[in-house]
Design a protein around this motif. Structure first.
Motif, PDB file in Angstrom:
ATOM      1  N   GLN A  67      36.034   1.894  71.391  1.00  0.00           N
ATOM      2  CA  GLN A  67      37.082   2.790  71.896  1.00  0.00           C
ATOM      3  C   GLN A  67      37.534   3.762  70.810  1.00  0.00           C
ATOM      4  N   GLY A  68      37.788   3.232  69.601  1.00  0.00           N
ATOM      5  CA  GLY A  68      38.250   4.047  68.487  1.00  0.00           C
ATOM      6  C   GLY A  68      39.698   4.464  68.644  1.00  0.00           C
ATOM      7  N   PRO A  69      40.187   5.329  67.738  1.00  0.00           N
ATOM      8  CA  PRO A  69      41.561   5.817  67.834  1.00  0.00           C
ATOM      9  C   PRO A  69      41.714   6.765  69.025  1.00  0.00           C
ATOM     10  N   ASP A  70      42.951   7.138  69.326  1.00  0.00           N
ATOM     11  CA  ASP A  70      43.272   7.916  70.525  1.00  0.00           C
ATOM     12  C   ASP A  70      42.421   9.168  70.739  1.00  0.00           C
ATOM     13  N   LYS A  71      42.195   9.963  69.696  1.00  0.00           N
ATOM     14  CA  LYS A  71      41.505  11.243  69.870  1.00  0.00           C
ATOM     15  C   LYS A  71      39.987  11.132  69.800  1.00  0.00           C
ATOM     16  N   ALA A  72      39.476   9.947  69.559  1.00  0.00           N
ATOM     17  CA  ALA A  72      38.026   9.752  69.465  1.00  0.00           C
ATOM     18  C   ALA A  72      37.395   9.644  70.849  1.00  0.00           C
ATOM     19  N   ARG A  73      36.101   9.960  70.900  1.00  0.00           N
ATOM     20  CA  ARG A  73      35.302   9.709  72.098  1.00  0.00           C
ATOM     21  C   ARG A  73      34.007   9.058  71.611  1.00  0.00           C
ATOM     22  N   VAL A  74      33.832   7.795  71.947  1.00  0.00           N
ATOM     23  CA  VAL A  74      32.646   7.064  71.515  1.00  0.00           C
ATOM     24  C   VAL A  74      31.606   7.117  72.622  1.00  0.00           C
ATOM     25  N   ASP A  75      30.432   7.688  72.288  1.00  0.00           N
ATOM     26  CA  ASP A  75      29.339   7.789  73.249  1.00  0.00           C
ATOM     27  C   ASP A  75      28.341   6.647  73.090  1.00  0.00           C
ATOM     28  N   ALA A  76      28.162   6.169  71.864  1.00  0.00           N
ATOM     29  CA  ALA A  76      27.215   5.082  71.603  1.00  0.00           C
ATOM     30  C   ALA A  76      27.641   4.313  70.370  1.00  0.00           C
ATOM     31  N   LEU A  77      27.383   3.022  70.406  1.00  0.00           N
ATOM     32  CA  LEU A  77      27.666   2.135  69.283  1.00  0.00           C
ATOM     33  C   LEU A  77      26.445   1.240  69.118  1.00  0.00           C
ATOM     34  N   ASP A  78      25.740   1.431  68.019  1.00  0.00           N
ATOM     35  CA  ASP A  78      24.532   0.647  67.756  1.00  0.00           C
ATOM     36  C   ASP A  78      24.802  -0.298  66.597  1.00  0.00           C
ATOM     37  N   LYS A  79      24.347  -1.524  66.718  1.00  0.00           N
ATOM     38  CA  LYS A  79      24.564  -2.495  65.642  1.00  0.00           C
ATOM     39  C   LYS A  79      23.269  -3.220  65.312  1.00  0.00           C
ATOM     40  N   THR A  80      23.095  -3.491  64.017  1.00  0.00           N
ATOM     41  CA  THR A  80      21.953  -4.239  63.521  1.00  0.00           C
ATOM     42  C   THR A  80      22.439  -5.171  62.421  1.00  0.00           C
ATOM     43  N   PRO A  81      21.723  -6.260  62.160  1.00  0.00           N
ATOM     44  CA  PRO A  81      22.107  -7.143  61.054  1.00  0.00           C
ATOM     45  C   PRO A  81      22.064  -6.375  59.728  1.00  0.00           C
ATOM     46  N   ALA A  82      22.917  -6.785  58.797  1.00  0.00           N
ATOM     47  CA  ALA A  82      22.991  -6.132  57.491  1.00  0.00           C
ATOM     48  C   ALA A  82      23.139  -7.175  56.392  1.00  0.00           C
ATOM     49  N   GLU A  83      22.920  -6.732  55.157  1.00  0.00           N
ATOM     50  CA  GLU A  83      23.180  -7.570  53.994  1.00  0.00           C
ATOM     51  C   GLU A  83      24.688  -7.700  53.823  1.00  0.00           C
ATOM     52  N   VAL A  84      25.139  -8.867  53.394  1.00  0.00           N
ATOM     53  CA  VAL A  84      26.560  -9.073  53.126  1.00  0.00           C
ATOM     54  C   VAL A  84      26.951  -8.188  51.940  1.00  0.00           C
ATOM     55  N   PRO A  85      27.984  -7.332  52.108  1.00  0.00           N
ATOM     56  CA  PRO A  85      28.383  -6.439  51.021  1.00  0.00           C
ATOM     57  C   PRO A  85      29.013  -7.204  49.864  1.00  0.00           C
ATOM     58  N   ASP A  86      28.964  -6.620  48.650  1.00  0.00           N
ATOM     59  CA  ASP A  86      29.522  -7.324  47.514  1.00  0.00           C
ATOM     60  C   ASP A  86      30.978  -6.971  47.254  1.00  0.00           C
ATOM     61  N   ASN A  87      31.576  -6.037  48.012  1.00  0.00           N
ATOM     62  CA  ASN A  87      33.004  -5.773  47.808  1.00  0.00           C
ATOM     63  C   ASN A  87      33.835  -6.802  48.575  1.00  0.00           C
ATOM     64  N   ASN A  88      35.055  -7.036  48.102  1.00  0.00           N
ATOM     65  CA  ASN A  88      35.916  -8.058  48.704  1.00  0.00           C
ATOM     66  C   ASN A  88      37.005  -7.464  49.584  1.00  0.00           C
ATOM     67  N   ASP A  89      36.921  -6.174  49.864  1.00  0.00           N
ATOM     68  CA  ASP A  89      37.910  -5.532  50.722  1.00  0.00           C
ATOM     69  C   ASP A  89      37.168  -4.632  51.710  1.00  0.00           C
ATOM     70  N   PHE A  90      37.895  -3.764  52.372  1.00  0.00           N
ATOM     71  CA  PHE A  90      37.262  -2.821  53.295  1.00  0.00           C
ATOM     72  C   PHE A  90      37.634  -1.430  52.838  1.00  0.00           C
ATOM     73  N   GLU A  91      36.624  -0.623  52.511  1.00  0.00           N
ATOM     74  CA  GLU A  91      36.888   0.687  51.921  1.00  0.00           C
ATOM     75  C   GLU A  91      36.317   1.823  52.753  1.00  0.00           C
ATOM     76  N   VAL A  92      36.962   2.975  52.610  1.00  0.00           N
ATOM     77  CA  VAL A  92      36.461   4.225  53.189  1.00  0.00           C
ATOM     78  C   VAL A  92      35.617   4.873  52.104  1.00  0.00           C
ATOM     79  N   ARG A  93      34.370   5.175  52.424  1.00  0.00           N
ATOM     80  CA  ARG A  93      33.468   5.822  51.472  1.00  0.00           C
ATOM     81  C   ARG A  93      33.252   7.274  51.855  1.00  0.00           C
ATOM     82  N   GLN A  94      32.895   8.075  50.875  1.00  0.00           N
ATOM     83  CA  GLN A  94      32.626   9.513  51.093  1.00  0.00           C
ATOM     84  C   GLN A  94      31.184   9.705  51.487  1.00  0.00           C
TER      85      GLN A  94
END
Length: 94
Positions: A67-94
Motif C-alpha cells: 500500500q505504501g504511504p498515502d500519496k504512493a501508488r504501488v503497481d507491483a511488489l516483487d520479493k526474492t530471498p536475500a543475504e542477511v544484512p550486516d547492519n543492526n538497524d534500518f537505514e535509508v540509502r542514497q
C-alpha cells in the motif's frame, strides 16, 4: 530454546513510489516492526529494500509496502530471498 534465525528478503516496489516519502515511511514502519535492513530509490523510478526479521514482522511489512504511504501508488511488489544484512538497524540509502 534456540532463537529463530532471521530471514531476509529483497523487495522491489514499482509504481508512484519516489517523491512521496516512501523511503522515510518504509524506515519508520520497519523500525516499528523491529526489522533491520535498508531502502533506497532506483534509477528506473522503483524503490528497493532488503528486509530482515522474523516471519510475522516480514509479512506485516510486505502488506504495508503493498500500500505504501498515502500519496504512493504501488503497481507491483516483487520479493526474492536475500543475504542477511550486516547492519543492526534500518537505514535509508542514497
Amino acid at each position: 530454546m534456540r532463537e529463530a534465525t532471521p530471514k531476509a528478503l529483497h523487495v522491489r516496489v514499482q509504481g508512484r513510489v519516489q517523491g512521496v516519502f516512501y523511503r522515510a515511511s518504509t524506515q519508520q514502519q520497519a523500525q516499528r516492526l523491529g526489522l533491520r535492513g535498508w531502502v533506497r530509490n532506483c534509477d528506473d523510478g522503483s524503490v528497493e529494500a532488503v528486509l530482515c526479521g522474523d516471519d510475522a514482522a516480514l509479512e506485516a511489512m510486505l502488506a504495508w509496502m503493498a500500500q505504501g504511504p498515502d500519496k504512493a501508488r504501488v503497481d507491483a511488489l516483487d520479493k526474492t530471498p536475500a543475504e542477511v544484512p550486516d547492519n543492526n538497524d534500518f537505514e535509508v540509502r542514497q
